[in-house]
Structures are given as C-alpha cells and as structure tokens.
Design an enzyme around this catalytic site. Sequence first.
Site, short mmCIF file in Angstrom:
data_model
loop_
_atom_site.label_atom_id
_atom_site.label_comp_id
_atom_site.label_asym_id
_atom_site.label_seq_id
_atom_site.Cartn_x
_atom_site.Cartn_y
_atom_site.Cartn_z
N MET A 281 4.77 -2.26 -3.47
CA MET A 281 4.33 -3.49 -4.28
C MET A 281 2.83 -3.05 -4.52
O MET A 281 1.93 -3.88 -3.79
CB MET A 281 4.64 -4.71 -3.64
CG MET A 281 6.25 -4.76 -3.80
SD MET A 281 6.88 -6.34 -2.68
CE MET A 281 6.94 -5.16 -1.16
N ASP B 216 7.87 -2.27 3.16
CA ASP B 216 7.31 -3.14 2.22
C ASP B 216 5.92 -2.95 2.47
O ASP B 216 5.13 -3.11 3.15
CB ASP B 216 7.40 -4.60 2.09
CG ASP B 216 8.77 -4.85 1.88
OD1 ASP B 216 9.20 -4.46 0.90
OD2 ASP B 216 9.50 -5.69 2.81
N MET C 290 14.82 -7.36 -7.93
CA MET C 290 14.02 -8.54 -6.82
C MET C 290 14.71 -9.69 -7.11
O MET C 290 14.87 -10.11 -8.23
CB MET C 290 12.58 -8.60 -7.21
CG MET C 290 11.63 -7.36 -6.85
SD MET C 290 11.88 -6.78 -5.20
CE MET C 290 11.10 -8.13 -4.16
N HIS D 231 9.32 0.56 -0.22
CA HIS D 231 9.05 -0.52 -1.44
C HIS D 231 7.61 -0.69 -1.72
O HIS D 231 7.07 -1.29 -1.16
CB HIS D 231 9.78 -1.65 -1.27
CG HIS D 231 9.97 -2.67 -2.23
ND1 HIS D 231 10.14 -3.94 -2.20
CD2 HIS D 231 9.47 -2.48 -3.49
CE1 HIS D 231 10.00 -4.66 -3.14
NE2 HIS D 231 9.46 -3.90 -3.95
N HIS E 27 13.82 -0.54 5.61
CA HIS E 27 12.84 -1.02 4.27
C HIS E 27 11.55 -1.33 4.84
O HIS E 27 11.18 -2.02 5.39
CB HIS E 27 13.64 -2.19 3.57
CG HIS E 27 13.10 -2.66 2.40
ND1 HIS E 27 13.32 -2.11 1.10
CD2 HIS E 27 12.49 -3.51 2.05
CE1 HIS E 27 12.85 -2.61 0.15
NE2 HIS E 27 12.09 -3.53 0.85
N ASP F 237 16.66 -7.30 -3.03
CA ASP F 237 15.63 -7.54 -2.29
C ASP F 237 15.13 -8.96 -2.35
O ASP F 237 14.35 -9.31 -3.44
CB ASP F 237 14.74 -6.34 -2.36
CG ASP F 237 13.63 -6.68 -1.42
OD1 ASP F 237 13.75 -7.36 -0.34
OD2 ASP F 237 12.52 -5.79 -1.54
N MET G 122 2.22 -3.25 0.49
CA MET G 122 1.49 -4.39 -0.64
C MET G 122 0.12 -4.09 -0.26
O MET G 122 -0.62 -3.99 0.69
CB MET G 122 1.96 -5.66 -0.08
CG MET G 122 3.42 -6.04 0.29
SD MET G 122 3.65 -7.83 0.33
CE MET G 122 5.45 -7.98 0.76
N SER H 6 14.29 -5.24 6.47
CA SER H 6 12.99 -5.09 6.20
C SER H 6 12.20 -5.47 7.30
O SER H 6 12.13 -6.39 7.76
CB SER H 6 12.57 -6.12 4.85
OG SER H 6 11.43 -6.21 4.78
C1 DX5 Z 1 9.55 -9.29 -0.58
C2 DX5 Z 1 9.83 -7.86 0.06
C3 DX5 Z 1 10.86 -8.14 0.71
C4 DX5 Z 1 11.07 -8.94 2.19
C5 DX5 Z 1 12.37 -9.41 2.11
O1 DX5 Z 1 8.39 -8.99 -1.45
O2 DX5 Z 1 10.06 -6.75 -0.95
O3 DX5 Z 1 11.62 -6.78 1.28
O4 DX5 Z 1 10.75 -8.32 3.30
O5 DX5 Z 1 12.61 -10.42 3.21
P1 DX5 Z 1 13.79 -11.66 3.18
O6 DX5 Z 1 14.88 -10.82 3.27
O7 DX5 Z 1 13.03 -12.55 4.35
O8 DX5 Z 1 13.64 -12.28 1.69
ZN ZN Z 2 10.85 -5.12 -0.37
#
Ligand code: DX5
Ligand code: ZN
Length: 228
Positions: free
Chosen positions: A65, A32, A134, A63, A30, A172, A34, A7
Amino acid sequence: MVQINPSILSADFARLADEAKAVEGADWLHVDVMDNHFVPNLTLGLPVVEALRKATGTPLDCHLMIEDPDRWAPGYAEAGAGSVTFHAEAATAPVRLARELRRLGARAGLALRPATPVEPYEDLLPELDMLLIMTVEPGFGGQRFLDVTLPKIRRARRLLERHGLSLWLQVDGGVSDETIERCAEAGADVFVAGSAVYGADDPAAAVRRLREAAERVAGRAGAGETPR
Ligand code: DX5
Ligand code: ZN
C-alpha cells in the site's frame, strides 16, 4: 482451492518470528507494507520482509500500500516474497510492473480499493496471478467488512470464468468467521485475516476454522448448489 493468509499487521511486531510460527498451518503470511502516503499509516519495509523470509518457511504475500510501486515493488520480489501485490491506483505502468515481478520469480497481484472498479483492468488480467479486492479501505486492521464490495467480487469471478483464467481472487479486510462465507459465496478463494486470526486465543485454530467455513461454501458451489 481455499487459501488462508493471516495478516501480521495484527501480530506483535516485537515477536514476528514467533507470530509467524503461531500460524504455520496457513498458506501464506500476508505482509502489509504501508508508506504513510498511499494510506495514512506506516508499517514496515524491505528489511523486515528480508528478516521474516529467513525466519519462516511460510511463503510471504506482500501487499504494497505504497506510492510508486513501479519503483519499489521489484525489490520485494528480489527479497524473496513469493507474491507481490501492488495497487492499481498507484501504479503507472501495471503491465510492465507485473511482467517484471514475474521475471523476478514472484507471483504478481493487482489490488483494488473498494471504490475502484474491476472492469477497466479486464484486459490486464492475463498478466496477473492474483486479483485482490479490498473489502475495507486500506490502511488499518480491525475495520468492519464492507458488504458493498460483494457485487464486485462476483463480477470479478465472472470475468475470470469468461476468460478462462486461473488467477486467484483474494479478499482483504474485515474477513472473519462472520463474513468469510459471504466472500466465498461471491467467488473469493484467498482470504486475508488479521484481527480474526491474531486477535484469537489460538491463532492456528482460528486459521483452521476460517478454512473450514470457506471450504464448506466452496464445496457447495462445486456441487452447483450456490449460484454465483
Ligand atoms: C488493511 C490491510 C489488511 C489488514 C486486515 O489495510 O491490508 O491486510 O491487516 O486486517 P483485518 O483482517 O483485521 O481487517
Ligand atoms: Zn493487506
């Protein structure tokens, strides 16, 4: 098949192209997204995804969010993301959205927050290419793995087996050398790791280590020694 998806949330955002190259042995990158509404954090959006796609040959696992994925998710497929995952809690018409993502050439993923059960989505599974469970509350990297999610991973794996489905089962959040075996034993096969990869001195070596640990467990399960 075991897949390891670093990620980039834990990478240096000023050097994303180099950070993508640093994990070239990874299966997917990956990403993220947000929006500061679905989760209390703001990261990146379409322009960065478009730029990353040009900067790396590693396929992008987006991903989302975000609120209103029905409106925004198709744009990520159009931008060339190989996989687009939206949250069950945010989607209004998940079947329509999954079909639209597939029509645009992306794999369609459905994500569940830790407290969202998998059973209500059983009938939707054939519409999907991946289920993301998650293992922390979404929003931030570097959180502690939530063991309470393990029974749900097991139940999800059983549902997939019962229906004879080949969806990928992704985990994740808090995935590390210490927790990846538990996830693999429960039945996950796609592992997202942020801080465990980019927090390591050698991110590529961290990816290899995580893969070896998950493959050891998968090999045992294949030999019928580890009941799920
Ligand atoms: C959290 C993200 C993850 C995050 C994971 O909301 O969706 O993808 O980057 O990070 P680690 O592996 O550090 O928990
Ligand atoms: Zn993620």
